[in-house]
Scaffold this motif. Sequence first.
Motif, mmCIF file in Angstrom:
data_model
loop_
_atom_site.group_PDB
_atom_site.id
_atom_site.type_symbol
_atom_site.label_atom_id
_atom_site.label_comp_id
_atom_site.label_asym_id
_atom_site.label_seq_id
_atom_site.Cartn_x
_atom_site.Cartn_y
_atom_site.Cartn_z
ATOM 1 N N SER A 157 0.845 -1.193 0.000
ATOM 2 C CA SER A 157 0.000 0.000 0.000
ATOM 3 C C SER A 157 0.886 1.251 0.000
ATOM 4 C CB SER A 157 -0.920 0.013 1.224
ATOM 5 O OG SER A 157 -0.160 0.232 2.389
ATOM 6 N N VAL A 158 0.328 2.369 -0.427
ATOM 7 C CA VAL A 158 1.114 3.599 -0.490
ATOM 8 C C VAL A 158 1.591 4.028 0.898
ATOM 9 C CG1 VAL A 158 0.136 4.443 -2.645
ATOM 10 C CG2 VAL A 158 -0.961 5.053 -0.510
ATOM 11 N N GLN A 159 0.856 3.652 1.960
ATOM 12 C CA GLN A 159 1.270 4.000 3.315
ATOM 13 C C GLN A 159 2.577 3.318 3.708
ATOM 14 O OE1 GLN A 159 -1.810 2.811 2.587
ATOM 15 N NE2 GLN A 159 -3.255 4.394 3.170
ATOM 16 N N GLU A 160 2.907 2.217 3.078
ATOM 17 C CA GLU A 160 4.112 1.464 3.424
ATOM 18 C C GLU A 160 5.358 1.949 2.684
ATOM 19 O OE1 GLU A 160 3.490 -2.946 3.639
ATOM 20 O OE2 GLU A 160 1.518 -2.372 2.840
ATOM 21 N N ARG A 163 1.558 12.007 4.804
ATOM 22 C CA ARG A 163 0.104 12.224 4.815
ATOM 23 C C ARG A 163 -0.387 13.000 3.603
ATOM 24 N NH1 ARG A 163 -0.938 15.300 9.802
ATOM 25 N NH2 ARG A 163 1.294 15.569 9.821
ATOM 26 N N ASN A 164 0.338 14.059 3.229
ATOM 27 C CA ASN A 164 -0.109 14.883 2.105
ATOM 28 C C ASN A 164 -0.064 14.103 0.793
ATOM 29 O OD1 ASN A 164 -0.560 17.071 3.762
ATOM 30 N ND2 ASN A 164 1.484 17.911 3.460
ATOM 31 N N THR A 165 0.999 13.363 0.585
ATOM 32 C CA THR A 165 1.110 12.567 -0.644
ATOM 33 C C THR A 165 0.079 11.454 -0.647
ATOM 34 O OG1 THR A 165 3.488 13.060 -0.695
ATOM 35 C CG2 THR A 165 2.713 11.309 -2.134
ATOM 36 N N GLN A 166 -0.181 10.857 0.512
ATOM 37 C CA GLN A 166 -1.221 9.834 0.597
ATOM 38 C C GLN A 166 -2.583 10.415 0.227
ATOM 39 O OE1 GLN A 166 -1.214 7.767 4.384
ATOM 40 N NE2 GLN A 166 1.014 7.575 4.333
ATOM 41 N N ALA A 167 -2.860 11.624 0.678
ATOM 42 C CA ALA A 167 -4.133 12.272 0.351
ATOM 43 C C ALA A 167 -4.230 12.540 -1.146
ATOM 44 C CB ALA A 167 -4.272 13.574 1.131
ATOM 45 N N LEU A 168 -3.121 12.977 -1.737
ATOM 46 C CA LEU A 168 -3.096 13.208 -3.183
ATOM 47 C C LEU A 168 -3.337 11.905 -3.936
ATOM 48 C CD1 LEU A 168 -2.522 14.978 -5.688
ATOM 49 C CD2 LEU A 168 -0.099 14.429 -5.359
ATOM 50 N N PHE A 169 -2.655 10.845 -3.511
ATOM 51 C CA PHE A 169 -2.822 9.539 -4.164
ATOM 52 C C PHE A 169 -4.266 9.050 -4.037
ATOM 53 C CE2 PHE A 169 1.917 8.168 -3.747
ATOM 54 C CZ PHE A 169 2.224 8.915 -4.868
ATOM 55 N N LYS A 170 -4.878 9.310 -2.895
ATOM 56 C CA LYS A 170 -6.267 8.887 -2.700
ATOM 57 C C LYS A 170 -7.184 9.584 -3.700
ATOM 58 C CE LYS A 170 -9.684 8.110 0.879
ATOM 59 N NZ LYS A 170 -9.986 8.183 2.310
ATOM 60 N N LYS A 171 -6.953 10.891 -3.934
ATOM 61 C CA LYS A 171 -7.742 11.638 -4.918
ATOM 62 C C LYS A 171 -7.548 11.085 -6.330
ATOM 63 C CE LYS A 171 -7.726 16.052 -2.504
ATOM 64 N NZ LYS A 171 -7.237 17.441 -2.513
ATOM 65 N N LEU A 172 -6.341 10.562 -6.590
ATOM 66 C CA LEU A 172 -6.018 10.030 -7.920
ATOM 67 C C LEU A 172 -6.313 8.535 -8.036
ATOM 68 C CD1 LEU A 172 -2.602 11.871 -8.395
ATOM 69 C CD2 LEU A 172 -4.789 12.463 -9.454
ATOM 70 N N PHE A 173 -6.948 7.973 -6.999
ATOM 71 C CA PHE A 173 -7.280 6.544 -6.949
ATOM 72 C C PHE A 173 -6.028 5.656 -7.053
ATOM 73 C CE2 PHE A 173 -10.956 8.796 -8.682
ATOM 74 C CZ PHE A 173 -11.894 8.471 -7.728
ATOM 75 N N SER A 181 -3.694 3.417 -4.833
ATOM 76 C CA SER A 181 -3.696 2.803 -3.502
ATOM 77 C C SER A 181 -2.536 1.850 -3.265
ATOM 78 C CB SER A 181 -5.019 2.069 -3.268
ATOM 79 O OG SER A 181 -5.195 1.074 -4.250
ATOM 80 N N THR A 182 -1.853 1.423 -4.335
ATOM 81 C CA THR A 182 -0.734 0.490 -4.179
ATOM 82 C C THR A 182 0.502 1.005 -4.928
ATOM 83 O OG1 THR A 182 -1.238 -0.812 -6.152
ATOM 84 C CG2 THR A 182 -2.322 -1.487 -4.090
ATOM 85 N N ALA A 183 1.642 0.406 -4.608
ATOM 86 C CA ALA A 183 2.882 0.740 -5.311
ATOM 87 C C ALA A 183 2.750 0.420 -6.797
ATOM 88 C CB ALA A 183 4.046 -0.027 -4.690
ATOM 89 N N TYR A 184 2.014 -0.619 -7.115
ATOM 90 C CA TYR A 184 1.788 -0.989 -8.519
ATOM 91 C C TYR A 184 1.056 0.130 -9.260
ATOM 92 C CZ TYR A 184 0.136 -3.556 -12.604
ATOM 93 O OH TYR A 184 -0.136 -3.953 -13.883
#
Length: 95
Positions: free
Chosen positions: A22-25, A31-41, A43-46
Amino acid sequence: MSEQEYIEGVRFVINEYLKKISVQEIPGVGRNTQALFKKLFISTAYDIVQRRDISKILGKRGSDMVLELQGFPQSEVQADTRLPQSLSRSRTFPE
């Protein structure tokens, strides 16, 4: 097995592994990059590796992240082999 088949096999194994991360790992993703990634759907390194526009979104940091996730180190680890300039020993006395 040809060299091309070997390379494709390695890529497949890496991609399957990235799907489990997961992006959290991922180190460096806060936190900010995780929020951006969430907006862009994302969720994983892949998902990061598959995005062609990640370097436009995150700049050099995004390009480096993709290469690192694909197994290409982007920074050298340097061991500090210098000897210390001084040594000291201290003692505390009971009260």
